[in-house]
Design an enzyme around this catalytic site. Sequence first.
Site, short mmCIF file in Angstrom:
data_model
loop_
_atom_site.label_atom_id
_atom_site.label_comp_id
_atom_site.label_asym_id
_atom_site.label_seq_id
_atom_site.Cartn_x
_atom_site.Cartn_y
_atom_site.Cartn_z
N GLY A 7 38.32 39.55 41.94
CA GLY A 7 37.23 40.26 42.00
C GLY A 7 36.03 39.48 42.36
O GLY A 7 34.80 39.71 42.02
N LEU A 48 46.09 43.10 44.29
CA LEU A 48 47.00 42.54 43.21
C LEU A 48 47.68 43.60 42.68
O LEU A 48 48.19 43.27 41.44
CB LEU A 48 45.80 41.76 42.18
CG LEU A 48 45.00 40.64 43.07
CD1 LEU A 48 44.21 40.09 41.81
CD2 LEU A 48 46.06 39.78 43.46
N SER A 82 34.98 44.79 28.96
CA SER A 82 33.84 45.55 28.98
C SER A 82 33.25 45.91 27.66
O SER A 82 34.16 46.31 26.84
CB SER A 82 33.84 46.47 29.93
OG SER A 82 32.58 47.51 29.87
N TYR A 107 38.53 54.03 32.27
CA TYR A 107 37.62 52.72 32.36
C TYR A 107 38.11 52.07 30.88
O TYR A 107 38.31 50.93 30.87
CB TYR A 107 36.27 52.70 32.80
CG TYR A 107 35.75 51.48 33.15
CD1 TYR A 107 36.09 50.63 34.15
CD2 TYR A 107 34.74 51.06 32.09
CE1 TYR A 107 35.37 49.40 34.31
CE2 TYR A 107 34.10 49.54 32.22
CZ TYR A 107 34.48 48.95 33.33
OH TYR A 107 33.94 47.56 33.72
N SER A 108 37.51 52.91 29.94
CA SER A 108 37.50 52.32 28.25
C SER A 108 38.91 52.06 28.23
O SER A 108 39.39 51.00 27.34
CB SER A 108 36.89 53.39 27.48
OG SER A 108 35.51 53.63 27.94
N LYS A 147 39.84 48.75 29.78
CA LYS A 147 39.28 47.62 29.22
C LYS A 147 39.85 47.11 27.80
O LYS A 147 39.83 46.26 27.33
CB LYS A 147 37.86 47.58 29.31
CG LYS A 147 37.30 47.74 30.82
CD LYS A 147 37.75 46.55 31.50
CE LYS A 147 37.08 46.36 32.79
NZ LYS A 147 37.29 45.10 33.48
N ILE A 188 25.08 45.04 33.21
CA ILE A 188 24.58 43.76 34.14
C ILE A 188 23.99 43.94 35.19
O ILE A 188 24.41 45.17 35.88
CB ILE A 188 26.09 42.87 34.28
CG1 ILE A 188 26.63 42.49 32.99
CG2 ILE A 188 25.52 41.68 34.86
CD1 ILE A 188 26.00 41.76 31.84
#
Length: 247
Positions: free
Chosen positions: A17, A67, A142, A154-155, A158, A186
């Site tokens: 990334g 990847l 995250s 996403y949760s 992560k 961020i």
Amino acid sequence: MSDPGVGPGKGIAVVTGAAGGIGRAICSRLAASGATIVAVDISDRLGEVIADLEASGAGVIGVEADLTVDAGLDAVLEAVVGLSGPLRTIVNSAGITRDARFVNMSSAAFRSVIDVNLGAAYGLINKLRPCFESGAIVNISSRAYLGSFGQFNYSASKGGLVGLTRALALDLAPGIRVNAVAPGLIDTEMSRAMPAGVLEKMVAAIPLGRMGLPEEVAEVVAFLASESSAYITGEVVPVAGGRSLSK
């Protein structure tokens, strides 16, 4: 400027990334500590990162790779084997979002996020393990691993990365330490692209009252990659301005 007290020293550091805001800052910080950087991303913006690192005098090689497939993982391994010096650090920072409420989320959106955010981290560690005898793995999780509305996939990815971190810390000890960093909001291009009202509401919920900087995440990564954290493994470090403490 080299800082031998922080970072992986003269070894090789693989950062995935690398073309993203956080990944780019991590590359710069580890390069400043003397690491040779293998910068990995699928984005064509990877060239900008390589040019900036080279201009700073850093040792760097770029690998444009997916990847989630064996060919991409093989390309990273080939790059590492082709360099002189030991592999000391792996930073899994590659990640994507495909946000939607659960009832509207497609199977493709779920699987793609899991494959990139979690599957690629496993794949890379597994591929590089034979040439990785000692050092540190830092996984970029995250704050969303605690749960985030509209980010079921996403949760989950992560959260899975946190589980992978803790289990691998047991499996790879004592030679390799494995930790995770859990950033909150961020200041990156992705965050700035949010509707102004949404962004303002999110910032207002942060106890420290502002977004974090990619460089602040990179400092924590550098610490976890260094001998200064030699007695830390299996931990998750929030870099979220206190957001992990609030609703």
